[in-house]
Write a protein that holds these residues in place. Structure first.
Motif, PDB file in Angstrom:
ATOM      1  N   HIS A 304       0.853  -1.272  -0.280  1.00  0.00           N
ATOM      2  CA  HIS A 304      -0.025   0.014   0.730  1.00  0.00           C
ATOM      3  C   HIS A 304       0.889   0.864   0.332  1.00  0.00           C
ATOM      4  CE1 HIS A 304      -3.391   3.173   0.970  1.00  0.00           C
ATOM      5  NE2 HIS A 304      -2.987   3.008   1.553  1.00  0.00           N
ATOM      6  N   PHE A 305       1.834   1.423  -0.028  1.00  0.00           N
ATOM      7  CA  PHE A 305       2.889   2.650   1.059  1.00  0.00           C
ATOM      8  C   PHE A 305       3.756   2.870   0.593  1.00  0.00           C
ATOM      9  CE2 PHE A 305       0.653   2.642   5.435  1.00  0.00           C
ATOM     10  CZ  PHE A 305      -0.138   3.984   5.387  1.00  0.00           C
ATOM     11  N   GLY A 306       4.449   2.068  -0.225  1.00  0.00           N
ATOM     12  CA  GLY A 306       5.541   1.476  -1.296  1.00  0.00           C
ATOM     13  C   GLY A 306       7.094   1.291  -0.070  1.00  0.00           C
ATOM     14  N   GLU A 307       7.118   2.495   0.641  1.00  0.00           N
ATOM     15  CA  GLU A 307       8.063   3.170   1.676  1.00  0.00           C
ATOM     16  C   GLU A 307       7.287   2.812   3.071  1.00  0.00           C
ATOM     17  OE1 GLU A 307      11.348   2.583   1.301  1.00  0.00           O
ATOM     18  OE2 GLU A 307      11.649   2.427  -0.754  1.00  0.00           O
ATOM     19  N   LEU A 308       8.082   2.646   3.389  1.00  0.00           N
ATOM     20  CA  LEU A 308       7.664   2.859   4.929  1.00  0.00           C
ATOM     21  C   LEU A 308       8.717   4.003   5.783  1.00  0.00           C
ATOM     22  CD1 LEU A 308       6.859  -0.944   6.625  1.00  0.00           C
ATOM     23  CD2 LEU A 308       5.218   0.895   4.974  1.00  0.00           C
ATOM     24  N   ALA A 309       9.772   3.744   5.911  1.00  0.00           N
ATOM     25  CA  ALA A 309      10.335   4.799   7.046  1.00  0.00           C
ATOM     26  C   ALA A 309       9.709   6.070   6.951  1.00  0.00           C
ATOM     27  CB  ALA A 309      11.790   5.099   6.157  1.00  0.00           C
ATOM     28  N   ASP A 310      10.018   6.131   8.330  1.00  0.00           N
ATOM     29  CA  ASP A 310      10.070   8.111   8.330  1.00  0.00           C
ATOM     30  C   ASP A 310       8.583   7.566   8.662  1.00  0.00           C
ATOM     31  OD1 ASP A 310      12.455   8.669   8.716  1.00  0.00           O
ATOM     32  OD2 ASP A 310      12.074   9.860   6.515  1.00  0.00           O
ATOM     33  N   LYS A 311       7.290   6.659   8.162  1.00  0.00           N
ATOM     34  CA  LYS A 311       5.947   6.528   8.624  1.00  0.00           C
ATOM     35  C   LYS A 311       6.477   6.371  10.211  1.00  0.00           C
ATOM     36  CE  LYS A 311       3.873   6.701   4.334  1.00  0.00           C
ATOM     37  NZ  LYS A 311       5.120   7.536   4.021  1.00  0.00           N
ATOM     38  N   THR A 312       4.999   6.632  10.784  1.00  0.00           N
ATOM     39  CA  THR A 312       4.569   6.187  11.819  1.00  0.00           C
ATOM     40  C   THR A 312       3.094   5.643  12.023  1.00  0.00           C
ATOM     41  OG1 THR A 312       5.110   8.212  13.762  1.00  0.00           O
ATOM     42  CG2 THR A 312       3.766   7.337  14.671  1.00  0.00           C
ATOM     43  N   ALA A 375      -2.976   6.206  18.183  1.00  0.00           N
ATOM     44  CA  ALA A 375      -3.189   5.828  17.512  1.00  0.00           C
ATOM     45  C   ALA A 375      -3.199   7.794  16.750  1.00  0.00           C
ATOM     46  CB  ALA A 375      -5.251   5.822  17.045  1.00  0.00           C
ATOM     47  N   GLU A 376      -2.406   8.099  17.701  1.00  0.00           N
ATOM     48  CA  GLU A 376      -2.411   9.847  17.644  1.00  0.00           C
ATOM     49  C   GLU A 376      -1.652  10.389  16.128  1.00  0.00           C
ATOM     50  OE1 GLU A 376      -2.248  13.844  19.785  1.00  0.00           O
ATOM     51  OE2 GLU A 376      -2.453  12.135  20.720  1.00  0.00           O
ATOM     52  N   GLY A 377      -1.711  10.556  15.272  1.00  0.00           N
ATOM     53  CA  GLY A 377      -0.450  10.949  14.391  1.00  0.00           C
ATOM     54  C   GLY A 377       0.149   9.760  13.240  1.00  0.00           C
ATOM     55  N   ALA A 378      -0.932   8.648  13.472  1.00  0.00           N
ATOM     56  CA  ALA A 378      -0.286   7.076  13.099  1.00  0.00           C
ATOM     57  C   ALA A 378      -0.805   7.575  11.212  1.00  0.00           C
ATOM     58  CB  ALA A 378      -0.923   6.419  13.542  1.00  0.00           C
ATOM     59  N   ASP A 379      -0.127   6.603  10.285  1.00  0.00           N
ATOM     60  CA  ASP A 379      -0.169   7.085   9.372  1.00  0.00           C
ATOM     61  C   ASP A 379      -0.820   5.932   8.680  1.00  0.00           C
ATOM     62  OD1 ASP A 379       1.811   8.570   7.727  1.00  0.00           O
ATOM     63  OD2 ASP A 379       3.226   8.336   9.093  1.00  0.00           O
TER      64      ASP A 379
END
Length: 431
Positions: A304-312, A375-379
């Motif tokens: 879904h996202f491709g890259e997960l780096a720097d995601k929360t 869940a706060e601020g989560a991608d």
């Protein structure tokens, strides 16, 4: 009866407490002095609903005691249970060093005829090994019995106090009579005591857990196929379970089984087969499917996202199942390690397992005080353990807290149509 229980882990502590609840005088013994001191103070080292209350009640009634001295526990007991750990060896077989060490100590402590009971999950033939070990040091008569436990974490007290069956392996009429008297209070609803030889009793435990693990992996294979062909595994599951020959238990697809029993017991049964020149192909497949399934949410997130780096990412649930803090072989561990390995940040919440989780992750993740805080601020949100409090969240509040409304539901708790109506991008298992 006067009972001794060697080992104060999950099985030993539950068994000892429940045996005391039925009126027996029970002494639990362990080599861990710190754990025994804590138990003597009423501190329960594991989370199991109702256990702490039951333990305190029986300690107050002076029916339940704790010690580090084997002579004090086993010397005058009529029945001694061995409930020590059987960790997995390098080749998948069960390591019996603690069982046999306990057997030798018990043998030296015996002062009268005693029934020694293997309660730990042990490979076929262990009762014979225990008998041989004790016979080398004991100076009195004894019998060795196999009495495997069938306790579900989160419902262990109910399982022990109201068992659907009790399996007792023995060739001794004397031991059979004593064990029948001991378990009589627990089988008043006509659920059976099944008597058999020790090797059949030992095999029964492994076979039962392997069958349940097989049902889980089978449904996870069906779920994977449903995703490929556009079917909904929930409809398939209901259609299958309505067949009385199949039934509904353990037909729920998800992200794999974990805990202290299924992974270890399947591997041990495979190792036993290999030891006797037999490859158990079905169980090999069960293991492969389970390993794949533990990676499925990470795979969906990467797609879904491709890259997960720097995601929360938020993770709801850490224990391998609800109503326990046990994280052994938990799917959450592989998921979170995978997310961290891809450079993501993880905010997690579990009602009881956060303290245990710190042994696995240290300070590499954020331990949130609530599911909403996680869940706060989560991608995206990963639902990993189906705790009751996660089943009916305030979706509007949840959506407002998240950076993007994406949910990966590893237990198919939420309804896909409702999630779409609420504005979420939703991924289930086999749906």
């Amino acid at each position: 009866m006067k009972i001794a229980v060697v080992g104060t882990g999950y099985v030993g502590l539950v068994a000892g407490t429940c045996l005391a609840e039925s009126g027996n005088d029970v002494t639990c013994v362990d080599v861990d002095e710190q754990k025994i001191r804590a138990l003597q103070s009423g501190v329960v080292p594991i989370y199991e609903p109702g256990l702490e209350e039951l333990l305190h009640r029986n300690m107050k009634a002076r029916r339940l005691h704790f010690t580090t001295r084997m002579e004090e526990a086993a010397g005058t007991a009529q029945v001694v249970f061995i409930a020590v750990g059987t960790p997995q060896g390098e080749s998948g077989d069960a390591d019996l060093q603690y069982v046999l060490a306990a057997a030798e100590q018990i043998g030296r402590a015996l002062r009268q005829y005693t029934v020694v009971v293997d309660k730990s999950t042990v490979p076929v033939g262990t009762a014979d090994n225990v008998r041989e070990t004790i016979s080398q040091v004991a100076k009195v008569e004894f019998d060795v019995v196999s009495n495997p436990e069938f306790l579900k974490e989160g419902a262990a007290l109910e399982d022990f106090l109201k068992p659907d069956r009790v399996v007792i392996g023995t060739d001794s009429e004397r031991a059979r009579r004593i064990m029948g008297q001991l378990y009589a209070p627990f089988v008043r609803t006509e659920n059976p005591i099944l008597y058999m030889d020790t090797r059949s009793a030992e095999m029964t435990k492994y076979a039962a857990n392997a069958m349940l693990a097989t049902r889980i992996s089978f449904m996870n294979d069906i779920a994977a196929l449903c995703e490929k062909v556009g079917a909904d595994v929930e409809f398939v599951r209901k259609g299958m379970g309505a067949d009385r020959r199949i039934g509904y238990p353990f037909l729920h697809p998800g992200i794999g089984y974990g805990g202290s029993c299924f992974p270890k017991d399947v591997k041990a049964l495979v190792a036993t087969g290999r030891e006797h020149g037999l490859e158990l192909d079905i169980l090999h497949a069960v293991e492969r499917t389970n390993a794949r399934q533990k990676r499925c949410l990470l795979t969906k997130a990467l797609r879904h996202f491709g890259e997960l780096a720097d995601k929360t990412f938020a993770v709801w649930g850490l224990a391998f199942k609800p109503k326990t803090d046990d994280m052994r072989e938990a799917p959450s561990v592989e998921l979170i390690e995978g997310l961290l390995g891809k450079g993501a940040k993880v905010q997690c919440h579990d009602p009881v397992a956060a303290k245990v989780a710190q042994r696995y992750f240290g300070n590499r993740v954020l331990y949130a005080p609530s599911n909403y805080a996680a869940a706060e601020g989560a991608d995206a949100l990963f639902l990993v353990t189906e705790w009751s409090e996660f089943r009916r969240p305030d979706f509007k509040r949840l959506k407002s807290l998240m950076k993007s409304p994406v949910v990966f539901d590893g237990r198919n708790v939420f309804d896909p149509a409702q999630m779409r109506e609420e504005g979420f991008t939703y991924f289930g298992v086999g749906r």
